[in-house]
Design a protein around this motif. Structure first.
Motif, PDB file in Angstrom:
ATOM      1  N   ASP A  55     -31.600  16.833  10.430  1.00 35.26           N
ATOM      2  CA  ASP A  55     -30.822  15.603  10.247  1.00 35.26           C
ATOM      3  C   ASP A  55     -30.215  15.481   8.856  1.00 35.26           C
ATOM      4  N   ALA A  56     -30.889  15.980   7.847  1.00 29.51           N
ATOM      5  CA  ALA A  56     -30.364  15.874   6.486  1.00 29.51           C
ATOM      6  C   ALA A  56     -29.142  16.768   6.253  1.00 29.51           C
ATOM      7  N   PHE A  57     -28.893  17.714   7.169  1.00 32.31           N
ATOM      8  CA  PHE A  57     -27.796  18.672   6.984  1.00 32.31           C
ATOM      9  C   PHE A  57     -26.640  18.458   7.972  1.00 32.31           C
ATOM     10  N   THR A  58     -26.754  17.499   8.889  1.00 32.52           N
ATOM     11  CA  THR A  58     -25.707  17.326   9.907  1.00 32.52           C
ATOM     12  C   THR A  58     -24.362  16.945   9.287  1.00 32.52           C
ATOM     13  N   GLY A  59     -24.390  16.182   8.196  1.00 30.56           N
ATOM     14  CA  GLY A  59     -23.129  15.831   7.531  1.00 30.56           C
ATOM     15  C   GLY A  59     -22.412  17.052   6.998  1.00 30.56           C
ATOM     16  N   GLY A  91     -30.722  25.619   1.301  1.00 27.27           N
ATOM     17  CA  GLY A  91     -32.173  25.670   1.426  1.00 27.27           C
ATOM     18  C   GLY A  91     -32.706  25.172   2.753  1.00 27.27           C
ATOM     19  N   PHE A  92     -31.950  25.313   3.816  1.00 26.74           N
ATOM     20  CA  PHE A  92     -32.410  24.878   5.138  1.00 26.74           C
ATOM     21  C   PHE A  92     -33.580  25.740   5.589  1.00 26.74           C
ATOM     22  N   THR A  93     -34.648  25.081   6.080  1.00 24.83           N
ATOM     23  CA  THR A  93     -35.860  25.813   6.481  1.00 24.83           C
ATOM     24  C   THR A  93     -36.123  25.732   7.976  1.00 24.83           C
ATOM     25  N   GLY A  94     -35.233  25.073   8.718  1.00 24.62           N
ATOM     26  CA  GLY A  94     -35.419  24.940  10.157  1.00 24.62           C
ATOM     27  C   GLY A  94     -35.051  26.213  10.904  1.00 24.62           C
TER      28      GLY A  94
END
Length: 495
Positions: A55-59, A91-94
């Motif tokens: 969710d923090a990266f959807t933008g 730094g996405f970890t998903g």
């Protein structure tokens, strides 16, 4: 559904919810839901899906995908590329799967919506397609013109060597002749052969040749949005249909004319088909199209590109990067040029001075050897090095005639041989060939004899050659007469 029915029937007959749950081995919540809905309501999500890691990266993802709308489709972000950038730059970890599902859903929401269209009779759509064909034993690319009538699904297909402006117009001329009518309007894409410029207000500036064509047939031209082939989806689909059904396996024909005759025959046979969702044949629906169309003008449009040029010192005129020869008598003159799909016609004033097959190569020279014969007759030493004559495949009797002429008259023989070739300015190659063979049979090796023989051949009368006084027969050997030989004239016997 069967369990649903049994539970609801049992409770309607007085069974309690507790007893129904025990009887059918299901929870009381399930029994309560079965009594509340007559059919299973399905799964109903009450809250949005939560993706804590994404969710923090959807933008950021949305901004990238929106930016892709402005770039070429082959250089847009794939789901894999989005995942790599999020991981390396932010730094996405998903996981990859959850991010891929989000990208797929974003693309699905952004897909274009379409309005179902109705097609009244009398209107057409036109486009070009490409396919591989074998013409005269040579594999090459065919550019085929397609006209579709969306109301009836009738079609016309014609193939060309290139999708030029004159091919567009020629395709229309043949399509209108095939239908016997002119559509009320035709829908196109924004091909440069048709539209030279699109103004800011959307107005199209038409190409000169196409504008003249529209003025001749008096129908309305309509255009789709730039880059949007779905605005004329019927003809786009017909391009693929024609390629799959008319050109599989790869067509093999001796000439383009034979190929186009085959395509026209296939279009005519297709009019007996009944398409899915229709109760009438294409031909029956075509009748309604033809009623709504206009009549053909008195004469067809001359589908050619017109320009001007100047003859060079080598008797060549340049058209579309290629050089075409004209008679040397027109050297350094201004001429007009008409480029057809299969021919290039060159003229001076009101006279046509040259006609050549159209060449679609680049920087090539197309010669007619006859154009250069008057100059070669004057510059006879250029006979063996003349480029226009280098690939001139004459019958073998011509080489025999030249050899005999040169053997008897040397340089004058070469000049007379060129004079024989110049008879092609007036007569056909078959007639001249017959005259040369007859001259060789009679042993009359000379220009005058060949000219006499070809005239007799054309006029179908027997030749009248006096071979005893023919100047170019082999010389007879005559001995020198001595003075003593004349004494017999003074004798009494001679008196």
């Amino acid at each position: 559904m069967d369990l649903y029915r049994k539970v609801r029937l049992a409770c309607a007959e007085g069974m309690s919810q507790r007893e129904a749950a025990r009887q059918f081995n299901i929870s009381r919540d399930s029994v309560r839901k079965m009594l509340a809905f007559s059919v299973p309501p399905g799964y109903r999500r009450k809250a949005a899906v939560k993706r804590p890691k994404l969710d923090a990266f959807t933008g950021i993802i949305d901004a990238w995908l929106e930016g892709d709308r402005e770039v070429h489709r082959k250089q847009r972000h794939t789901a894999k590329r989005v995942f790599e950038r999020l991981r390396d730059e932010h730094g996405f970890t998903g996981g990859y799967t959850i991010m891929k599902d989000y990208v797929r859903e974003h693309e699905r929401r952004g897909r274009e919506m379409f309005v179902p269209l109705a097609h009244p009779p009398g209107h057409a759509q036109a486009d070009f397609g490409e396919a591989v064909v074998i013409i005269g034993g040579v594999e090459q690319k065919a550019h085929f013109f397609v006209m579709d009538l969306p109301h009836s699904d009738a079609c016309f297909v014609r193939a060309y060597q290139a999708a030029t402006s004159e091919a567009w117009v020629d395709g229309h001329v043949h399509a209108f002749a095939f239908l016997g009518k002119v559509p009320a309007s035709t829908l196109y894409d924004n091909d440069r052969c048709l539209v030279s410029k699109i103004l800011p207000d959307g107005t199209r500036q038409r190409a000169t040749l196409f504008s003249g064509f529209l003025s001749h047939y008096l129908f309305r031209d309509r255009y789709g949005r730039p880059g949007k082939g779905n605005d004329k989806g019927n003809v786009e689909g017909l391009v693929g249909y024609s390629r799959r059904n008319f050109m599989v396996p790869i067509p093999r024909f001796a000439t383009w004319q034979e190929f186009n005759a085959y395509l026209e025959d296939r279009c005519r046979k297709r009019q007996t088909d009944v398409l899915r969702g229709q109760s009438e044949t294409i031909g029956e629906r075509l009748a309604r199209d033809l009623v709504a169309m206009a009549d053909l003008p008195a004469a067809p449009f001359d589908a050619c590109d017109q320009t001007t040029g100047r003859v060079s010192s080598q008797a060549l005129v340049r058209y579309k990067t290629n050089d075409y020869s004209v008679p040397v008598a027109f050297g350094h003159r201004d001429v007009w040029i008409r480029g057809y799909v299969d021919a290039v016609v060159i003229g001076s004033g009101g006279e046509i001075i040259a006609r050549h097959p159209r060449c679609y190569d680049r920087e090539n020279m197309v010669f007619d050897p006859v154009h250069y014969l008057p100059l070669i007759e004057k510059k006879i030493n250029a006979l063996d090095q003349a480029a226009p004559l280098a690939e001139w495949n004459l019958p073998p009797e011509f080489a025999t005639l030249r050899r005999l002429m040169e053997a008897r008259m040397i340089k004058a023989g070469r000049r007379e041989y060129v004079q024989v070739l110049r008879l092609l300015e007036t007569f056909g190659i078959d007639d001249l060939h017959a005259a040369v063979k007859k001259a060789l049979q009679l042993g009359a090796i000379g220009f005058d004899a060949v000219k006499h023989l070809i005239l007799c051949h054309v006029e179908k009368r027997p030749p009248r050659l006096d071979l005893d006084v023919y100047p170019y027969l082999p010389r007879a050997t005559v001995g020198t007469t001595s003075a003593a030989s004349y004494m017999c004239l003074m004798s009494e016997d001679a008196a």
